[in-house]
Design an enzyme around this catalytic site. Structure first.
Site, PDB file in Angstrom:
ATOM      1  N   LYS A  79       0.853  -1.192   0.000  1.00 46.82           N
ATOM      2  CA  LYS A  79       0.000   0.000   0.000  1.00 46.82           C
ATOM      3  C   LYS A  79       0.889   1.241   0.000  1.00 46.82           C
ATOM      4  O   LYS A  79       1.899   1.281   0.708  1.00 46.82           O
ATOM      5  CB  LYS A  79      -0.899  -0.020   1.242  1.00 46.82           C
ATOM      6  CG  LYS A  79      -1.900   1.114   1.317  1.00 46.82           C
ATOM      7  CD  LYS A  79      -2.764   0.972   2.570  1.00 46.82           C
ATOM      8  CE  LYS A  79      -3.843   2.033   2.661  1.00 46.82           C
ATOM      9  NZ  LYS A  79      -4.680   1.870   3.871  1.00 46.82           N
ATOM     10  N   SER A 154      -9.624   1.871   2.887  1.00 44.41           N
ATOM     11  CA  SER A 154      -8.736   2.596   2.005  1.00 44.41           C
ATOM     12  C   SER A 154      -7.694   1.713   1.296  1.00 44.41           C
ATOM     13  O   SER A 154      -7.126   2.139   0.304  1.00 44.41           O
ATOM     14  CB  SER A 154      -8.001   3.682   2.790  1.00 44.41           C
ATOM     15  OG  SER A 154      -7.140   3.115   3.757  1.00 44.41           O
ATOM     16  N   SER A 178      -9.806  -0.299   7.176  1.00 43.16           N
ATOM     17  CA  SER A 178      -9.204  -0.147   5.843  1.00 43.16           C
ATOM     18  C   SER A 178      -8.508  -1.384   5.278  1.00 43.16           C
ATOM     19  O   SER A 178      -8.160  -1.402   4.099  1.00 43.16           O
ATOM     20  CB  SER A 178      -8.218   1.023   5.848  1.00 43.16           C
ATOM     21  OG  SER A 178      -8.914   2.236   5.778  1.00 43.16           O
TER      22      SER A 178
END
Lengths: 487, 99
Positions: A79, A154, A178
């Site tokens: 990420k 996210s 997330s």
């Protein structure tokens, strides 16, 4: 080579037996990324040169034999919130669009030390603020199960890349859901470890008392492998826990006989999505068949966790994001009068709407005259939420709930209504507030063939029981073996 | 529509505190959205928390000390490599002190 459904543990076997080299695997992933990623837009950066270099080194290690590190030659996606030395790290924000970290996050350092290959950096909501990956300044990521739908957020880039088999596994972060929410939407495994289990050094800060890094994978065994690789005490994170790191793979045992499983009534409410309700009911039934003892429990402050979370997390964010001032790194505006003018223009240009909204909310909650009514109140409610879990774990070993109220929703559906978007995290947020570990695993499909996630919650630092429970369910049902139609 | 918790004027004031600049349109949108969010947050007032100790963190926080020993750190070049503007080994900013 066949990359569809390729797990970390299967790949490692192939590498160790020299059926394939890491360089070949990495090149195969590059080809698949080229073919698939334009449709889903998970990758922000593909680190070709660095990945091939790491793969070559892994192949040399395999060639020379001996004890190989756990992730030797295994390609992962990271990420874009974790700092990677020499590789652009944007956090999905224009304010960091050209930022090249001079250091690796502890998690990245540990992955590299275990021989992992970093394929690239993947998309996310700006500063991890969002539940759909639509808040990225680089445009949204699409769900591999239905390209018109969001992958969740996210960590949407991680979930989409794992589901689309454009990486072997991924590392995400979870402040209010997330990791688990996108895992649920994309039909992959996502584990948020206990707060303090994994170092936050080099994780771009959103809400420091809630942020935690964790694995997103194709099965539970891979989650255990990645968790083992990234966790452990780190003196560079003052909240890092000095606790023993078990061999999580030992918990991969198919047995839930006598396990006390709590079903919180506040998570199974009137008007819940009929597909989620049907799949969860079936899941509970299966656990009972397997010998688990399911009981209804109450987490009475669930309905308040959401409001408290959006006060605490935005308060922390408004403080953490004060560092983006155009001085030491990141974007700086062109043409300014004085220093204040520079700050204001830089931040106004650099932050997206959701980030500004949350900075404003957090500034309000901390401002003179409102601090007690909002921030202090929220921290009191946080204690009540944690107490709910402490009480529950007196009588049950694991809590079972849906990960999300619904399956993946269409792109654009909730972008105009922040409050509706916030409500997607209603079942994941209390877990961060209490600091306990939670895992989402695929447990079925909606009538539209969208994945539905099962969430399992455990006591602090008891990821082992969570993994065993998840593993037993996964091996019994095989839902995780289903692949999205994209190819 | 229930009463405004936060006025347009307060939105502008907050933006100043946060070093953000909002257009008239953004001020209006944020005022409406923040009011909705804040009214949702008032749900917390249903709870009597007068006897609850605030909890800002799940781990019992205390200072994490370490030995004051020399450690490896970034070189000056590494520390400056992302600076938007630099001069002679320093971060360069507009004049702050009036001379």
């Amino acid at each position: 080579m066949e990359l569809r459904g390729l797990t970390i543990h299967a790949l490692r076997e192939m590498l160790v037996r020299r059926e394939v080299s890491s360089v070949e695997v990495v090149q195969a992933f590059f080809r698949r990324i080229e073919k698939i990623d334009p449709q889903i837009h998970a990758y922000l950066v593909v680190a070709r040169k660095e990945a091939l270099e790491q793969a070559r080194r892994a192949d040399e290690a395999i060639e020379s034999g001996g004890d190989l590190p756990a992730l030797c030659g295994v390609p992962l996606a990271i990420k874009d919130i974790l700092c990677t030395r020499g590789i652009r790290t944007t956090c999905g924000s224009a304010i960091l669009a050209d930022y090249i970290p001079p250091y690796d996050a502890t998690v990245v350092q540990r992955l590299k030390a275990q021989g992992a290959v970093i394929l690239g950096k993947v998309n996310m909501d700006e500063f991890a603020m969002g539940s759909s990956t639509e808040n990225s300044c680089f445009g949204p990521t699409r769900n591999p199960w239905s390209l018109e739908r969001v992958p969740g957020g996210s960590s949407g880039g991680c979930a989409a890349a794992v589901a689309a088999d454009t990486c072997a596994g991924a590392i995400g972060s979870d402040t209010g859901g997330s990791i688990r929410e996108p895992a649920s939407f994309c039909g992959v495994v996502g584990l948020k470890p206990t707060y303090g289990r994994v170092s936050r050094y080099g994780l771009v800060a959103f809400a420091s008392s809630l942020d935690q890094v964790g694995p997103m994978t194709k099965d539970v065994e891979d989650a255990a492998i990645l968790l083992k690789a990234i966790c452990g005490f780190d003196p560079r994170d003052s909240t890092s826990a000095k606790v023993e790191v078990p061999d999580f793979r030992r918990s991969l045992v198919r047995d839930v006989k006598g396990l006390r499983l709590g079903i919180p009534k506040e998570y199974f409410i009137e008007g819940m999505d009929p597909d989620v309700e049907r799949v969860l009911d079936k899941t509970i039934g299966l656990f009972e068949e397997l010998g688990a003892r399911c009981t209804t429990i109450s987490l009475p402050h669930t309905a308040y966790a959401q409001a408290a979370y959006y006060i605490i997390s935005t308060a922390e964010a408004s403080s953490n994001l004060a560092r983006y001032d155009g001085v030491k790194y990141g974007h700086r505006c062109q043409g300014y009068g004085g220093i204040i003018d520079m700050y204001e223009k830089t931040r106004t240009e650099g932050f997206g709407a959701e980030v500004k909204r949350r900075i404003m909310l957090g500034t309000y909650a901390l401002s003179a005259g409102y601090y007690d009514a909002y921030y202090r109140k929220a921290t009191q409610v946080r204690r009540l939420v944690k107490q709910d879990f402490d009480d529950a774990f007196e009588v049950v070993d694991v809590i079972l709930a849906p990960t999300c109220p619904t399956p993946a929703f269409p792109i654009g559906e909730k972008t105009e209504d922040p409050l509706q978007m916030y409500l997607m995290d209603v079942f994941t947020i209390p877990v961060n507030m209490a600091g306990i570990p939670g895992i989402s695993i695929p447990c079925g499909f909606s009538r539209d063939r969208l994945p539905i996630g099962l969430q399992l919650l455990g006591r602090s630092f008891d990821e082992k029981t969570l993994l065993q429970t998840a593993y037993t369910f996964e091996q019994e049902t095989g839902v995780y073996l289903e692949r999205p139609p994209i190819d | 529509m229930d009463r405004d918790r936060i006025s347009r004027e307060e939105v502008r004031y907050l933006a100043g505190l946060a070093r953000l600049r909002l257009s008239e349109g953004e001020t209006e949108t944020f005022a409406v959205q923040l009011n909705r969010i804040l009214s949702y947050m008032e749900k917390l007032n249903e709870l009597d928390t007068s006897r609850v100790e605030p909890m800002s963190h799940v781990v019992g926080m205390s200072n994490a000390f370490r030995e004051d020993a020399v450690q490896e750190s970034f070189s000056q070049e590494e520390a400056l490599q992302n600076a938007p503007e630099r001069e002679g080994g320093f971060f360069k900013v507009p004049r702050i002190v009036k001379g």
